[in-house]
Motif scaffolding. Structure first.
Motif, PDB file in Angstrom:
ATOM      1  N   VAL A   1       4.665   3.509  -4.631  1.00  0.00           N
ATOM      2  CA  VAL A   1       3.937   4.550  -5.520  1.00  0.00           C
ATOM      3  C   VAL A   1       4.562   4.606  -6.983  1.00  0.00           C
TER       4      VAL A   1
ATOM      5  N   ASP B   1       0.918  -1.264  -0.130  1.00  0.00           N
ATOM      6  CA  ASP B   1       0.046   0.129  -0.053  1.00  0.00           C
ATOM      7  C   ASP B   1       0.923   1.273   0.174  1.00  0.00           C
ATOM      8  N   GLN B   2       1.955   1.105   0.185  1.00  0.00           N
ATOM      9  CA  GLN B   2       3.021   2.372   0.367  1.00  0.00           C
ATOM     10  C   GLN B   2       3.704   2.319  -0.838  1.00  0.00           C
TER      11      GLN B   2
ATOM     12  N   ASP C   1       8.614   4.390  -7.971  1.00  0.00           N
ATOM     13  CA  ASP C   1       9.447   3.640  -7.470  1.00  0.00           C
ATOM     14  C   ASP C   1      10.606   2.729  -7.957  1.00  0.00           C
TER      15      ASP C   1
END
Length: 483
Positions: free
Chosen positions: A267, A264-265, A270
């Motif tokens: 983006v 969920d982290q 990345d």
């Protein structure tokens, strides 16, 4: 010497037994008379002029000082000049005569070319000489000369340095993650395949369902670790709906477990690293970035009744057949996805084609939940919101069916959607603020959630747009899929 008078027909008067300097002539055909006539250019119908006065000349053209000249009768008027010599002939003195005809049986003086045997032999000799000369020339051109080498030449020693790399570099991350990545060799009843996986807590290995499916009905699984040690393994459980499976090797040889991250982290943009065994090449590391999130992917065969719906992390890190089941890690070395599928130029999603920079990984948060459920119960829970979609709808968003389908009602009154107030014919436009494009995307997003997760849905009824909040649930009893 001779001074006798000789007839003029068929013979040539001469006082030399061996005439000197006589030119060559072609042999006569019908006697020397005709040949002489043709050579002198006389017309056979005309009166042939005769020499007069002093008699015969020396046919050799030499001075006649030592030759007696016989005075004979005159054969023409005194004033008649002697016949001129032919234009092509060499003068032999005044009153010269033609050569005698060849004797019968004498060899022909005509020139003849070499025969065929001589020509063939000559050609062979020329070819041999050409071959030898060519070989010698090649050797002379290619042989090393004394000036082309330098015995004292040296590029110097290779530079020395430390092979350690910063922990945050690709090399540093790979060195930490590689020991926990394994290669799977699977044999079924009539087929075989390879894939990848990674070791998690408890000595379990997470991989794709399509990697181990061949061994689900009595096949064999062999796991090869990064240190090249190998062991057999068994299937703990598998979930075709998410394309995930868990296997347990008989031995881990002290291999460290891999660290799981939080998808969920992640983006877009990345940096990520894909590690696995593409085409059986164990320990392969490729790099890229996160190209997109929540990419709807349907993985499975065309006739698969239960395909996998994945809301995937898209990456341009090279993923090829054999990478399936391997980890996709972030810059910290934490697993954020499970490599599962790639896209081809035909827009099909398959794990059996080469990489074109469109790879897809299952978010690790979904893989974490599925692995826990498989290890604890033998099967993963299938989440739902309790609706049936209209597959014929082609408008904006996704429409709930208006009539029962295969015995199922369009909206389960006791399901999350029914409790939230949704009805048959409603059009779902958004989920958690994400615009829904088709039914595949909606199913993939819902299946990526854990049971009990709350979601917000915007839907349209008639011309009015509405909002609803609901909590996804799991099927009453999951269907176990043990080995």
């Amino acid at each position: 010497m001779t001074d006798e008078t000789r007839p003029t027909d068929g013979r040539t008067p001469s006082d030399l037994s061996e005439p000197q300097g006589r030119p060559e002539f072609l042999p006569a055909n019908d006697g020397w008379e005709s040949a002489r006539t043709e050579q002198l250019g006389w017309n056979a119908s005309e009166q042939r002029p005769q020499p007069y006065g002093s008699g015969w000349g020396d046919p050799s053209g030499r001075p006649t000082g030592d030759t007696a000249i016989h005075s004979g009768p005159d054969y023409g008027p005194p004033s008649a000049p002697p016949p001129p010599p032919p234009g092509a002939a060499v003068g032999m003195g005044p009153g010269w005569g033609p050569p005698p005809p060849p004797a019968e049986g004498s060899p022909s003086h005509g020139r003849r070319g070499p025969n065929t045997g001589v020509l063939v032999a000559l050609g062979v000799v020329i070819a041999l000489l050409a071959s030898v000369m060519g070989s010698v020339g090649t050797y002379l051109l290619t042989r090393p000369s004394a000036s082309s080498t330098d015995p004292s030449y040296s590029l110097g020693p290779a530079p020395t340095g430390d092979t350690s790399r910063p922990p945050e570099s690709v090399a540093g991350v790979a060195s930490r993650v590689l020991p926990g990545v394994v290669s799977l060799e699977v044999e079924g009843a009539s087929d075989a395949g390879t894939g990848s996986g990674f070791l998690i807590k408890g000595g379990y290995v997470v991989t794709n369902n399509h990697v181990v499916a061949l061994a689900a009905q009595g096949g064999d699984i062999k796991i090869v670790f990064n240190n090249r040690k190998s062991t057999t393994a068994r299937i703990v459980g598998r979930d075709p709906g998410s394309d995930l499976a868990v296997v347990k090797p008989e031995e881990t040889f002290g291999t460290p477990e891999i660290t799981l991250g939080n998808s969920d982290q992640v983006v877009v943009g990345d940096p990520v690293i894909a590690i696995g065994s593409p085409l059986g090449l164990t320990g392969t590391v490729t790099t890229g970035i996160v190209s997109s999130l929540n990419r709807p992917v349907v993985a499975g065969e065309d006739n698969d009744p239960d395909p996998a719906y994945i809301s995937a992390i898209q990456t341009d890190a090279a993923i090829n057949p054999g990478n399936s089941g391997g980890p996709l890690v972030n810059a910290k070395g934490e697993v954020v996805g499970v490599n599962s599928a790639i896209a081809t130029l035909s827009r099909a999603i398959s794990s059996q084609s080469g990489s074109i920079g469109l790879g897809f990984a299952i978010p690790i948060n979904q893989a974490r939940r599925v692995a826990e459920e498989i290890i604890t119960t033998g099967a993963a829970k299938r989440v739902k919101i309790g609706i049936v979609l209209d597959s014929r709808y082609r408008g904006e968003g996704v429409r709930i069916a208006t009539e029962p389908t295969q015995g199922r009602q369009p909206v389960d009154s006791d399901g999350p959607a029914g409790k939230a107030g949704l009805k048959p014919g409603d059009i779902i436009l958004e989920l958690n603020g994400l615009r829904i494009q088709d039914s595949t995307e909606l199913i993939s997003l819902i299946r990526s959630k854990s049971p009990g997760t709350k979601i917000a849905i915007k839907y349209k009824r008639g011309t009015e747009e509405r909002m609803a909040s609901l909590t996804v649930t799991a099927e009453a009893e999951p269907t176990p899929r043990p080995s």
